[in-house]
Design an enzyme around this catalytic site. Sequence first.
Site, PDB file in Angstrom:
ATOM      1  N   ARG A  58       0.804  -1.225   0.000  1.00  0.00           N
ATOM      2  CA  ARG A  58       0.000   0.000   0.000  1.00  0.00           C
ATOM      3  C   ARG A  58       0.834   1.271   0.000  1.00  0.00           C
ATOM      4  NH1 ARG A  58      -3.368  -3.857   1.678  1.00  0.00           N
ATOM      5  NH2 ARG A  58      -1.442  -4.625   2.590  1.00  0.00           N
ATOM      6  N   THR A  59       1.851   1.305   0.872  1.00  0.00           N
ATOM      7  CA  THR A  59       2.591   2.564   1.002  1.00  0.00           C
ATOM      8  C   THR A  59       3.342   2.878  -0.293  1.00  0.00           C
ATOM      9  OG1 THR A  59       2.813   2.109   3.351  1.00  0.00           O
ATOM     10  CG2 THR A  59       4.245   3.805   2.450  1.00  0.00           C
ATOM     11  N   LYS A  87      25.348  -5.838  -2.641  1.00  0.00           N
ATOM     12  CA  LYS A  87      26.810  -5.927  -2.657  1.00  0.00           C
ATOM     13  C   LYS A  87      27.408  -5.256  -1.435  1.00  0.00           C
ATOM     14  CE  LYS A  87      26.979  -5.596  -7.701  1.00  0.00           C
ATOM     15  NZ  LYS A  87      27.301  -4.635  -8.773  1.00  0.00           N
ATOM     16  N   ARG A 109      11.704   3.711   2.578  1.00  0.00           N
ATOM     17  CA  ARG A 109      11.324   2.747   3.627  1.00  0.00           C
ATOM     18  C   ARG A 109      12.533   1.856   3.846  1.00  0.00           C
ATOM     19  NH1 ARG A 109       6.085  -1.067   4.182  1.00  0.00           N
ATOM     20  NH2 ARG A 109       5.292   0.922   4.907  1.00  0.00           N
ATOM     21  N   HIS A 137       5.946   5.997  11.065  1.00  0.00           N
ATOM     22  CA  HIS A 137       5.347   5.881   9.740  1.00  0.00           C
ATOM     23  C   HIS A 137       4.361   7.044   9.608  1.00  0.00           C
ATOM     24  CE1 HIS A 137       3.832   4.304   6.124  1.00  0.00           C
ATOM     25  NE2 HIS A 137       3.604   3.055   6.458  1.00  0.00           N
TER      26      HIS A 137
HETATM   27  C1  NCD Z   1       2.286  -1.071   8.092  1.00  0.00           C
HETATM   28  C2  NCD Z   1       3.798  -0.885   8.058  1.00  0.00           C
HETATM   29  O1  NCD Z   1       4.462  -1.204   7.090  1.00  0.00           O
HETATM   30  O2  NCD Z   1       4.280  -0.404   9.063  1.00  0.00           O
HETATM   31  N1  NCD Z   1       1.710  -1.223   6.840  1.00  0.00           N
HETATM   32  C3  NCD Z   1       1.512  -0.167   6.003  1.00  0.00           C
HETATM   33  O3  NCD Z   1       2.383   0.638   5.755  1.00  0.00           O
HETATM   34  N2  NCD Z   1       0.290  -0.018   5.504  1.00  0.00           N
HETATM   35  C4  NCD Z   1       1.868  -2.074   9.092  1.00  0.00           C
HETATM   36  C5  NCD Z   1       2.399  -3.487   9.022  1.00  0.00           C
HETATM   37  O4  NCD Z   1       3.300  -3.811   8.260  1.00  0.00           O
HETATM   38  O5  NCD Z   1       1.886  -4.293   9.790  1.00  0.00           O
END
Ligand code: NCD
Length: 498
Positions: A58-59, A87, A109, A137
């Site tokens: 999703r993100t 590497k 991320r 987040h």
């Molecule tokens: C979350 C994350 O990656 O922190 N998911 C997200 O970004 N929608 C929650 C999770 O991974 O459980």
Amino acid sequence: MKSWLNQDLISALDLDADNIMHLTNLALVFKRFENDTAVRGSLKDKLMGSLFYQPSTRTRLGTEQAIRWLGGHVQGFSGIEGTSVEKGECICDTLHMVGNFNCDVIAIRHPLMGSAQLAADYLKIPVVNCGDGSHEHPTQALLDFLTIWEKKVLEQGKNLDGLNVVFAGDLKYGRTVHSNIITLSKFPNINIGLVAADQVALPRQYLRLLKQRGVNVTDFGTDLRAAIKKADVLYDTRVQKEWFDDTKLYEKVARALKITPELVGIGKDSLIIMHPLPRNKKVREIDYSVDDLPQAAYMDQANNGLYMRMAILYSILNPLSARITDEQQTKPQPQSVLVKKPIRGGRRKKRRDERLPDIISGTVLDHIPAGKASEIVYLIKDSTDAKVEYAEGLKGKNGTKDVVKVRGQIDDEKLLTKIALLSGRITYNVIEDGRVVYKANLRPPKMITDVVQCPNPRCVTAPEHDEKILGRKVYNLGKLLQCHYCGHEASRSEFSFI
Ligand code: NCD
């Protein structure tokens, strides 16, 4: 309200209530007018570097889709396979490369806490934190707020005032929870409930933050039934398997809480159930049979991710968004560890203790709490060859004290900061021709660089991760220190000297 133009979004702490409301309203405009040509061209030809070192659906898709929808482009990677990270490349070297490709913004991320802050410090272009380890987040917290606003205020006609938001599941490693706790605490009278097994309870620093902001917090332990009766919003989370070393413990904790239609039935009719997703199909912390209930808000919540990320990227990259500013950005000024004091009297008073002869020229550290002198001598000897003498248990104005005398000047800021971190009461005296010519209190500055090491092993600055760090920075919060990167808060003694 501060402008977002060219700003980083690293932590929910970067946002005030006005920013959150502004982004929420903008996201709602984008949701309504998503096909408008003005909207679709508003970030024409802007380029986003999308660096996803960790799994994401999703993100990543939401953020990449957001910039494309506004007319921009994306380059980057999803997973480290096939990149030089495999590497053994460090984060900064990868960022250097991406920065050179004329990106306008970076979405990152990474599994290490503090990695997004490292990226922001390293790059001149804005950085958006899309999840850094189990730290934060913030874009998720913003889309979660948008969902709460839409469902509770716009659809149900309720008020944020007095709203009961219950967080359940993994409150320790769940980064979305941490950022949500921060954003909600910016609004008055939102009550927070917590439901978690002891092993995944909310870290103390977030409890402290809630207390400081006067938020009413109820700890329900693992009593989900009691919590759901009270809740207006139930925000459930996946137990984050990736941070558990002990599989058995994970299984136990992950299966402890389960949301079923029967449980939802004991809640208020107006209850909404949220979850950042993904849910784990083996555990099913929210049973599939809940999906068709009117309370299930998690799919709409996921859809809101697109609109909130459009609002965030627009605010950072479109010069028109600068109009919202009426606040000057001020950079914190570097502070010295020496806080000058007036010198009283002329000649130095006769020494009170025969064990420690007067010095004609050098430095005297006075008012050291009894028993601490040897530690200070050790630090001084580690950084200078000057002759050091000390006396312990001397009589001072406020009880006993230690004194250290150095036959030489000590003016190294890092050494003095270490000494200041041992006690905030120590005074620093420069002696020339037997007279005090300069006097100061030793006070650790607000921002301390390259003096202590964050004790969090999952912090990007931990030596075992071998990352290039531009300066190991921590904030001095008084009794506690806080890592600039991963946000870890702990007492001074838990941070080791570098
Ligand atoms: C979350 C994350 O990656 O922190 N998911 C997200 O970004 N929608 C929650 C999770 O991974 O459980």
